[in-house]
Design a protein around this motif. Structure first.
Motif, PDB file in Angstrom:
ATOM      1  N   VAL A  44       0.836  -1.200   0.000  1.00  0.00           N
ATOM      2  CA  VAL A  44       0.000   0.000   0.000  1.00  0.00           C
ATOM      3  C   VAL A  44       0.872   1.252   0.000  1.00  0.00           C
ATOM      4  O   VAL A  44       0.607   2.218  -0.731  1.00  0.00           O
ATOM      5  N   ALA A  48       0.049   0.380  -4.209  1.00  0.00           N
ATOM      6  CA  ALA A  48      -0.908  -0.638  -4.666  1.00  0.00           C
ATOM      7  C   ALA A  48      -2.337  -0.186  -4.426  1.00  0.00           C
ATOM      8  O   ALA A  48      -2.690   0.229  -3.324  1.00  0.00           O
ATOM      9  N   GLN A  49      -3.142  -0.225  -5.471  1.00  0.00           N
ATOM     10  CA  GLN A  49      -4.546   0.156  -5.369  1.00  0.00           C
ATOM     11  C   GLN A  49      -5.460  -1.049  -5.134  1.00  0.00           C
ATOM     12  O   GLN A  49      -6.650  -0.898  -4.893  1.00  0.00           O
ATOM     13  N   LEU A  50      -4.893  -2.233  -5.194  1.00  0.00           N
ATOM     14  CA  LEU A  50      -5.650  -3.467  -5.003  1.00  0.00           C
ATOM     15  C   LEU A  50      -4.703  -4.480  -4.380  1.00  0.00           C
ATOM     16  O   LEU A  50      -3.519  -4.525  -4.719  1.00  0.00           O
ATOM     17  N   LEU A  51      -5.198  -5.270  -3.426  1.00  0.00           N
ATOM     18  CA  LEU A  51      -4.392  -6.307  -2.803  1.00  0.00           C
ATOM     19  C   LEU A  51      -4.953  -7.682  -3.166  1.00  0.00           C
ATOM     20  O   LEU A  51      -6.168  -7.861  -3.245  1.00  0.00           O
ATOM     21  N   ALA A  67      -6.338  -4.681   4.011  1.00  0.00           N
ATOM     22  CA  ALA A  67      -7.178  -4.182   2.919  1.00  0.00           C
ATOM     23  C   ALA A  67      -8.342  -3.355   3.458  1.00  0.00           C
ATOM     24  O   ALA A  67      -8.673  -2.293   2.913  1.00  0.00           O
ATOM     25  N   GLU A  70      -7.056   0.000   4.960  1.00  0.00           N
ATOM     26  CA  GLU A  70      -6.509   0.918   3.961  1.00  0.00           C
ATOM     27  C   GLU A  70      -7.506   1.239   2.845  1.00  0.00           C
ATOM     28  O   GLU A  70      -7.185   2.004   1.933  1.00  0.00           O
ATOM     29  N   ARG A  72      -8.655  -0.764   0.473  1.00  0.00           N
ATOM     30  CA  ARG A  72      -8.292  -1.391  -0.789  1.00  0.00           C
ATOM     31  C   ARG A  72      -9.160  -2.624  -1.022  1.00  0.00           C
ATOM     32  O   ARG A  72      -9.429  -3.383  -0.096  1.00  0.00           O
ATOM     33  N   LEU A  74      -9.905  -6.480  -2.239  1.00  0.00           N
ATOM     34  CA  LEU A  74      -9.103  -7.675  -2.037  1.00  0.00           C
ATOM     35  C   LEU A  74      -9.528  -8.778  -2.995  1.00  0.00           C
ATOM     36  O   LEU A  74     -10.723  -9.031  -3.178  1.00  0.00           O
ATOM     37  N   SER A 318     -11.042   1.437  -7.951  1.00  0.00           N
ATOM     38  CA  SER A 318      -9.668   1.052  -8.237  1.00  0.00           C
ATOM     39  C   SER A 318      -9.655  -0.178  -9.115  1.00  0.00           C
ATOM     40  O   SER A 318      -9.904  -1.279  -8.647  1.00  0.00           O
ATOM     41  N   GLU A 327       0.862   1.454  -9.762  1.00  0.00           N
ATOM     42  CA  GLU A 327      -0.572   1.277  -9.622  1.00  0.00           C
ATOM     43  C   GLU A 327      -1.016  -0.141  -9.928  1.00  0.00           C
ATOM     44  O   GLU A 327      -2.197  -0.446  -9.882  1.00  0.00           O
ATOM     45  N   PRO A 329      -1.737  -4.138  -9.342  1.00  0.00           N
ATOM     46  CA  PRO A 329      -2.136  -4.840  -8.132  1.00  0.00           C
ATOM     47  C   PRO A 329      -0.977  -5.612  -7.528  1.00  0.00           C
ATOM     48  O   PRO A 329      -0.047  -6.001  -8.220  1.00  0.00           O
TER      49      PRO A 329
END
Length: 333
Positions: A44, A48-51, A67, A70, A72, A74, A318, A327, A329
């Motif tokens: 993050v 990272a905009q996605l985990l 996630a 933050e 985000r 998942l 995202s 950006e 994942p």
């Protein structure tokens, strides 16, 4: 992030790293020095905009907590042994790689998270026989042996949880088993016993087995038969199984700590143990092509698919990208 040890090496067996990288994800491996939560927080910080997480329920729980905190979304790839959370999300457990399709084009769903102090759980917190089995040496390698070691004293009513549990029908003292789940388990149908048809009820599920004077000879079968006859909120029977749901559940006691299993991980918890729930705290991205949850309603006020084809619903903010850069994942585990 991916845990290469989960599920007997499912990450390598299903080529999850290569498949994720082909979709533009940056993959980080857990190790003795780098746990899943730390890697997720680092991802993050690096943009990272996605985990994503590939591993067992304990690994999934750790990354889900980050996630949610933050904000985000998942993606969960079921690469553990049991994969209960992924199963109840409707994912295909036979091919974990299919879950990675959500990195390219996923459907968003809001789900609840159980909380235990500052700790998150996606499945359950257990006390009693299961928690003791987790502490047995070699549990991961030989689970039946571990259960066979701890079960006799529970079956004879000689072992119990050193705590008191508040229920809608009074306090149960020194139960044999306590199971608190993130959303209630389905108990009425033997075929689907132990499934969660919804992860968005906003309530915990609780099952408490009292300590009987003489436990039935087959405790697990007795519990199964007793619970399948029950509806969601009923008073306990004379046999001593108490089942209910609530937004919060507390265990009190005179000892300082209790051994517990949290999403399959052995932990020691200080008393009182206070469990709660965070409704809709986590956004998960699911592949459009998946088995689904048997018997689940098509939609609900919360937890419904937010962006089904043909519906005028917002897409996730995202979106994963296939190009390299900060950006893209991150797959964590």
């Amino acid at each position: 992030m991916t845990n290469p040890r989960s599920g007997g090496g499912k990450t390598a067996r299903y080529s999850l790293v290569q498949r994720a990288e082909d979709m533009g994800a940056q993959v980080w491996m857990t190790s003795a020095e780098r746990d899943a939560a730390s890697l997720a927080r680092r991802a993050v910080r690096e943009g990272a905009q996605l985990l994503g997480v590939a591993g067992g329920d304990g690994t999934v729980s750790a990354v889900a907590a980050v996630a949610a905190d933050e904000g985000r979304p998942l993606v969960v790839a079921p690469a553990g042994t049991r994969n209960h959370f992924a199963r109840d999300l409707g994912l295909d457990l036979r091919d974990p790689g299919r879950a990675l399709d959500a990195l390219i084009e996923g459907e968003a769903m809001q789900v609840d998270l159980g909380v235990l102090g500052s700790r998150v759980f996606v499945n359950n917190v257990s006390f009693g026989m299961y928690a003791d089995a987790l502490l047995e040496p070699g549990y991961r390698e030989d689970k039946p042996r571990a259960f066979a070691t701890v079960a006799p004293d529970y079956l004879k009513g000689k072992q119990w949880v050193e705590a008191r549990v508040d229920t809608p029908w009074g306090t149960v003292e020194y139960p044999q088993v306590v199971l608190i789940s993130n959303n209630p388990y389905h108990l009425a149908t033997p075929r689907w016993l132990g499934r969660r048809f919804s992860l968005a009820t906003g309530e915990l599920g609780a099952i408490v087995l009292k300590r009987p004077a003489q436990a039935p000879p087959d405790l697990l079968r007795h519990l199964r038969d007793e619970l399948r006859l029950r509806k969601r909120d009923v008073s306990p029977s004379d046999d001593g199984v108490v089942v209910w749901s609530a937004p919060g559940i507390t265990l009190h006691g005179d000892v300082r700590h209790l051994e517990a299993g949290v999403d399959g991980e052995a932990v020691r918890l200080p008393l009182p143990v206070v469990c709660g729930i965070r409704p809709g705290a986590l956004r998960v991205l699911l592949p459009k092509d998946r088995p689904g949850v048997p018997g689940a309603p098509a939609a609900s006020a919360r937890g419904e698919i937010l962006d089904k084809p043909g519906q005028d619903r917002p897409r996730p903010r995202s979106r994963p990208r296939s190009r390299a850069g900060s950006e893209r994942p991150s797959l964590c585990g």
